[in-house]
Design a protein around this motif. Structure first.
Motif, PDB file in Angstrom:
ATOM      1  N   LEU A  96      76.450  91.805  13.306  1.00  0.00           N
ATOM      2  CA  LEU A  96      76.973  92.998  13.011  1.00  0.00           C
ATOM      3  C   LEU A  96      75.916  93.967  12.702  1.00  0.00           C
ATOM      4  O   LEU A  96      75.818  95.213  13.290  1.00  0.00           O
ATOM      5  CB  LEU A  96      77.964  93.194  12.103  1.00  0.00           C
ATOM      6  N   LYS A  97      74.710  93.338  11.751  1.00  0.00           N
ATOM      7  CA  LYS A  97      73.410  94.081  11.768  1.00  0.00           C
ATOM      8  C   LYS A  97      72.867  94.504  13.229  1.00  0.00           C
ATOM      9  O   LYS A  97      72.259  95.576  13.325  1.00  0.00           O
ATOM     10  CB  LYS A  97      72.706  93.415  10.688  1.00  0.00           C
ATOM     11  N   ARG A  99      74.120  94.406  16.233  1.00  0.00           N
ATOM     12  CA  ARG A  99      74.946  95.352  16.819  1.00  0.00           C
ATOM     13  C   ARG A  99      74.827  96.876  16.358  1.00  0.00           C
ATOM     14  O   ARG A  99      74.512  97.699  17.181  1.00  0.00           O
ATOM     15  CB  ARG A  99      76.293  94.860  16.698  1.00  0.00           C
ATOM     16  N   SER A 100      74.689  96.884  14.915  1.00  0.00           N
ATOM     17  CA  SER A 100      74.451  98.128  14.357  1.00  0.00           C
ATOM     18  C   SER A 100      73.156  98.913  14.769  1.00  0.00           C
ATOM     19  O   SER A 100      73.036 100.023  14.976  1.00  0.00           O
ATOM     20  CB  SER A 100      74.560  98.351  12.720  1.00  0.00           C
ATOM     21  N   GLU A 101      72.077  98.074  14.726  1.00  0.00           N
ATOM     22  CA  GLU A 101      70.742  98.428  15.025  1.00  0.00           C
ATOM     23  C   GLU A 101      70.512  98.780  16.300  1.00  0.00           C
ATOM     24  O   GLU A 101      70.051  99.763  16.813  1.00  0.00           O
ATOM     25  CB  GLU A 101      69.593  97.362  14.586  1.00  0.00           C
ATOM     26  N   LEU A 103      73.054  99.891  18.448  1.00  0.00           N
ATOM     27  CA  LEU A 103      73.838 101.144  18.565  1.00  0.00           C
ATOM     28  C   LEU A 103      72.764 102.619  18.206  1.00  0.00           C
ATOM     29  O   LEU A 103      72.966 103.485  18.457  1.00  0.00           O
ATOM     30  CB  LEU A 103      75.261 101.087  17.904  1.00  0.00           C
ATOM     31  N   THR A 104      72.331 102.074  16.961  1.00  0.00           N
ATOM     32  CA  THR A 104      71.625 103.265  16.397  1.00  0.00           C
ATOM     33  C   THR A 104      70.413 103.766  17.506  1.00  0.00           C
ATOM     34  O   THR A 104      70.154 104.850  17.733  1.00  0.00           O
ATOM     35  CB  THR A 104      70.711 102.976  15.030  1.00  0.00           C
ATOM     36  N   SER A 132      74.526 111.786  11.503  1.00  0.00           N
ATOM     37  CA  SER A 132      74.951 110.382  11.886  1.00  0.00           C
ATOM     38  C   SER A 132      73.827 109.387  11.017  1.00  0.00           C
ATOM     39  O   SER A 132      73.940 108.339  10.539  1.00  0.00           O
ATOM     40  CB  SER A 132      74.862 110.030  13.125  1.00  0.00           C
ATOM     41  N   GLN A 136      74.606 106.643   7.973  1.00  0.00           N
ATOM     42  CA  GLN A 136      73.853 105.463   7.909  1.00  0.00           C
ATOM     43  C   GLN A 136      73.188 105.131   6.749  1.00  0.00           C
ATOM     44  O   GLN A 136      73.241 104.090   6.239  1.00  0.00           O
ATOM     45  CB  GLN A 136      72.913 105.182   9.076  1.00  0.00           C
ATOM     46  N   ARG A 139      75.730 104.366   3.968  1.00  0.00           N
ATOM     47  CA  ARG A 139      76.384 103.260   4.132  1.00  0.00           C
ATOM     48  C   ARG A 139      75.557 101.970   3.624  1.00  0.00           C
ATOM     49  O   ARG A 139      75.887 101.213   2.921  1.00  0.00           O
ATOM     50  CB  ARG A 139      76.657 102.780   5.779  1.00  0.00           C
ATOM     51  N   GLU A 140      74.241 102.312   4.015  1.00  0.00           N
ATOM     52  CA  GLU A 140      73.030 101.248   3.490  1.00  0.00           C
ATOM     53  C   GLU A 140      73.002 101.379   1.916  1.00  0.00           C
ATOM     54  O   GLU A 140      72.850 100.042   1.471  1.00  0.00           O
ATOM     55  CB  GLU A 140      71.747 101.786   4.281  1.00  0.00           C
TER      56      GLU A 140
END
Length: 151
Positions: A96-97, A99-101, A103-104, A132, A136, A139-140
């Motif tokens: 997930l990390k 994937r998140s990176e 998408l960022t 956005s 982020q 969330r972090e």
């Protein structure tokens, strides 16, 4: 009746084991009527200990996942189950990390390309990227506060 702690129930289990050991010793050293009276007393004591243990143990929380019970029933170590579960969660978090990176990175690249194609939208694109990015960061911060470490 106040819920008992696991330590108290553990002590009661030790008492039951001690009662069983005393019965075993008395049976092994059987010496007639005196031993018979002692056995009756010990068995009565054991029954009382088991009744107390049963009552107190039933008051303990029993929120053990069925998967762990099945794991132990099949003769496997629950510590191995825990280790495997933690490894699985870590792999999922890494996925997930990543994937998140990704998408960022895509968001930032898309923003740059949009500004190149439509320069008049620069202010709007910057506002979207800034909001956005702020989300982020929030969330972090939540992850850091929850885990005590950054991911």
């Amino acid at each position: 009746m106040a819920p008992k702690s696991i330590d108290a129930v553990d002590d009661q289990i030790k008492d039951v084991i001690q009662d069983l050991f005393q019965i075993q010793v008395a049976t092994h050293n059987y010496a007639g009527p005196q031993t018979q009276q002692e056995l009756v007393r010990l068995i009565t004591q054991l029954a009382g200990s088991l009744a107390i243990l049963s009552d107190d143990a039933s008051a303990l929380p029993d929120q053990i996942p069925p998967e762990i019970i099945d794991y132990v029933d099949s003769g496997r170590n629950p510590d191995i189950y825990t280790r495997e579960f933690v490894e699985l969660v870590q792999k999922g978090n890494q996925y997930l990390k990543g994937r998140s990176e990704a998408l960022t990175g895509f968001r930032d690249a898309l923003g740059e390309e949009m500004v190149k194609a439509w320069p008049e939208m620069k202010t709007d694109v910057d506002n979207v990227l800034r909001s956005s990015h702020t989300e982020q960061i929030k969330r972090e911060e939540i992850v850091v506060q929850t885990n005590g470490t950054s991911t």
